[in-house]
Scaffold this motif. Sequence first.
Motif, PDB file in Angstrom:
ATOM      1  N   ILE A 195       0.848  -1.192   0.000  1.00  0.00           N
ATOM      2  CA  ILE A 195       0.000   0.000   0.000  1.00  0.00           C
ATOM      3  C   ILE A 195       0.885   1.245   0.000  1.00  0.00           C
ATOM      4  O   ILE A 195       1.942   1.265   0.631  1.00  0.00           O
ATOM      5  CB  ILE A 195      -0.961   0.002   1.215  1.00  0.00           C
ATOM      6  CG1 ILE A 195      -2.012   1.092   1.076  1.00  0.00           C
ATOM      7  CG2 ILE A 195      -0.209   0.119   2.522  1.00  0.00           C
ATOM      8  CD1 ILE A 195      -3.171   0.948   2.036  1.00  0.00           C
ATOM      9  N   SER A 196       0.450   2.250  -0.746  1.00  0.00           N
ATOM     10  CA  SER A 196       1.126   3.557  -0.746  1.00  0.00           C
ATOM     11  C   SER A 196       0.104   4.616  -0.380  1.00  0.00           C
ATOM     12  O   SER A 196      -1.071   4.522  -0.754  1.00  0.00           O
ATOM     13  CB  SER A 196       1.712   3.863  -2.125  1.00  0.00           C
ATOM     14  OG  SER A 196       2.710   2.947  -2.455  1.00  0.00           O
ATOM     15  N   PHE A 197       0.568   5.626   0.332  1.00  0.00           N
ATOM     16  CA  PHE A 197      -0.332   6.694   0.773  1.00  0.00           C
ATOM     17  C   PHE A 197       0.481   7.957   1.027  1.00  0.00           C
ATOM     18  O   PHE A 197       1.705   7.917   1.145  1.00  0.00           O
ATOM     19  CB  PHE A 197      -1.106   6.281   2.025  1.00  0.00           C
ATOM     20  CG  PHE A 197      -0.249   5.786   3.155  1.00  0.00           C
ATOM     21  CD1 PHE A 197       0.194   6.649   4.143  1.00  0.00           C
ATOM     22  CD2 PHE A 197       0.117   4.449   3.231  1.00  0.00           C
ATOM     23  CE1 PHE A 197       0.988   6.192   5.183  1.00  0.00           C
ATOM     24  CE2 PHE A 197       0.911   3.973   4.273  1.00  0.00           C
ATOM     25  CZ  PHE A 197       1.345   4.847   5.247  1.00  0.00           C
ATOM     26  N   VAL A 198      -0.220   9.055   1.109  1.00  0.00           N
ATOM     27  CA  VAL A 198       0.401  10.343   1.416  1.00  0.00           C
ATOM     28  C   VAL A 198       0.291  10.559   2.916  1.00  0.00           C
ATOM     29  O   VAL A 198      -0.747  10.281   3.524  1.00  0.00           O
ATOM     30  CB  VAL A 198      -0.305  11.487   0.650  1.00  0.00           C
ATOM     31  CG1 VAL A 198       0.267  12.836   1.045  1.00  0.00           C
ATOM     32  CG2 VAL A 198      -0.198  11.260  -0.844  1.00  0.00           C
TER      33      VAL A 198
ATOM     34  N   THR B  49       5.266   3.975   1.516  1.00  0.00           N
ATOM     35  CA  THR B  49       4.888   2.675   0.978  1.00  0.00           C
ATOM     36  C   THR B  49       5.230   1.607   1.996  1.00  0.00           C
ATOM     37  O   THR B  49       6.315   1.603   2.560  1.00  0.00           O
ATOM     38  CB  THR B  49       5.628   2.381  -0.346  1.00  0.00           C
ATOM     39  OG1 THR B  49       5.256   3.365  -1.307  1.00  0.00           O
ATOM     40  CG2 THR B  49       5.277   1.002  -0.887  1.00  0.00           C
ATOM     41  N   ILE B  50       4.277   0.736   2.230  1.00  0.00           N
ATOM     42  CA  ILE B  50       4.509  -0.442   3.060  1.00  0.00           C
ATOM     43  C   ILE B  50       4.433  -1.623   2.106  1.00  0.00           C
ATOM     44  O   ILE B  50       3.398  -1.880   1.496  1.00  0.00           O
ATOM     45  CB  ILE B  50       3.463  -0.566   4.186  1.00  0.00           C
ATOM     46  CG1 ILE B  50       3.495   0.676   5.078  1.00  0.00           C
ATOM     47  CG2 ILE B  50       3.714  -1.826   5.007  1.00  0.00           C
ATOM     48  CD1 ILE B  50       2.396   0.713   6.116  1.00  0.00           C
ATOM     49  N   LYS B  51       5.538  -2.314   1.947  1.00  0.00           N
ATOM     50  CA  LYS B  51       5.646  -3.388   0.951  1.00  0.00           C
ATOM     51  C   LYS B  51       4.820  -4.627   1.302  1.00  0.00           C
ATOM     52  O   LYS B  51       4.260  -5.262   0.427  1.00  0.00           O
ATOM     53  CB  LYS B  51       7.113  -3.804   0.766  1.00  0.00           C
ATOM     54  CG  LYS B  51       7.985  -2.729   0.177  1.00  0.00           C
ATOM     55  CD  LYS B  51       7.694  -2.584  -1.281  1.00  0.00           C
ATOM     56  CE  LYS B  51       8.663  -1.602  -1.917  1.00  0.00           C
ATOM     57  NZ  LYS B  51       8.316  -1.369  -3.305  1.00  0.00           N
ATOM     58  N   ARG B  52       4.802  -4.980   2.572  1.00  0.00           N
ATOM     59  CA  ARG B  52       4.055  -6.172   2.992  1.00  0.00           C
ATOM     60  C   ARG B  52       3.286  -5.831   4.257  1.00  0.00           C
ATOM     61  O   ARG B  52       3.855  -5.751   5.338  1.00  0.00           O
ATOM     62  CB  ARG B  52       5.003  -7.348   3.260  1.00  0.00           C
ATOM     63  CG  ARG B  52       5.679  -7.887   2.033  1.00  0.00           C
ATOM     64  CD  ARG B  52       6.568  -9.118   2.270  1.00  0.00           C
ATOM     65  NE  ARG B  52       7.122  -9.264   3.610  1.00  0.00           N
ATOM     66  CZ  ARG B  52       6.770 -10.223   4.480  1.00  0.00           C
ATOM     67  NH1 ARG B  52       5.871 -11.112   4.162  1.00  0.00           N
ATOM     68  NH2 ARG B  52       7.352 -10.282   5.661  1.00  0.00           N
TER      69      ARG B  52
ATOM     70  N   THR C 284      -2.953   6.058  -2.201  1.00  0.00           N
ATOM     71  CA  THR C 284      -2.662   6.324  -3.616  1.00  0.00           C
ATOM     72  C   THR C 284      -2.547   5.061  -4.455  1.00  0.00           C
ATOM     73  O   THR C 284      -2.761   5.107  -5.666  1.00  0.00           O
ATOM     74  CB  THR C 284      -1.371   7.149  -3.771  1.00  0.00           C
ATOM     75  OG1 THR C 284      -0.295   6.446  -3.144  1.00  0.00           O
ATOM     76  CG2 THR C 284      -1.531   8.526  -3.138  1.00  0.00           C
ATOM     77  N   SER C 285      -2.192   3.924  -3.834  1.00  0.00           N
ATOM     78  CA  SER C 285      -2.143   2.665  -4.586  1.00  0.00           C
ATOM     79  C   SER C 285      -2.223   1.475  -3.646  1.00  0.00           C
ATOM     80  O   SER C 285      -1.826   1.553  -2.485  1.00  0.00           O
ATOM     81  CB  SER C 285      -0.883   2.576  -5.451  1.00  0.00           C
ATOM     82  OG  SER C 285       0.250   2.383  -4.659  1.00  0.00           O
ATOM     83  N   VAL C 286      -2.757   0.382  -4.192  1.00  0.00           N
ATOM     84  CA  VAL C 286      -2.806  -0.900  -3.494  1.00  0.00           C
ATOM     85  C   VAL C 286      -2.309  -1.945  -4.474  1.00  0.00           C
ATOM     86  O   VAL C 286      -2.829  -2.057  -5.586  1.00  0.00           O
ATOM     87  CB  VAL C 286      -4.236  -1.235  -3.009  1.00  0.00           C
ATOM     88  CG1 VAL C 286      -4.295  -2.646  -2.435  1.00  0.00           C
ATOM     89  CG2 VAL C 286      -4.705  -0.228  -1.973  1.00  0.00           C
ATOM     90  N   ASP C 287      -1.287  -2.683  -4.073  1.00  0.00           N
ATOM     91  CA  ASP C 287      -0.653  -3.685  -4.945  1.00  0.00           C
ATOM     92  C   ASP C 287      -0.290  -3.095  -6.313  1.00  0.00           C
ATOM     93  O   ASP C 287      -0.578  -3.681  -7.356  1.00  0.00           O
ATOM     94  CB  ASP C 287      -1.535  -4.916  -5.097  1.00  0.00           C
ATOM     95  CG  ASP C 287      -1.344  -5.908  -3.967  1.00  0.00           C
ATOM     96  OD1 ASP C 287      -0.353  -5.767  -3.221  1.00  0.00           O
ATOM     97  OD2 ASP C 287      -2.169  -6.815  -3.816  1.00  0.00           O
TER      98      ASP C 287
END
Length: 86
Positions: free
Chosen positions: A22-25, A37-40, A76-79
Amino acid sequence: MNLNHALLHARALNKRDQPFEISFVKASEDGREARRTIKRCILRKADPKDVNKDYKLFLFDADTLENRSCWIPLITSVDNQKVTIE
């Protein structure tokens, strides 16, 4: 993918015990925005004491073994799939 689909995707992966990215602001201490970003990560239960719990996603970072949270509208994104708010 819109925000609702992104949350459903994350919850479906969580039910299968599969971590997701997951990525976020996030606002930094000096007021500037930073992308995180948290990779896992996996979902965890909301903190019942958090008055903003309805607007946050509560996460567990499987790499650092730390609890994290993010504001749902700032995802902002998931996977690696861009998230849009409609």
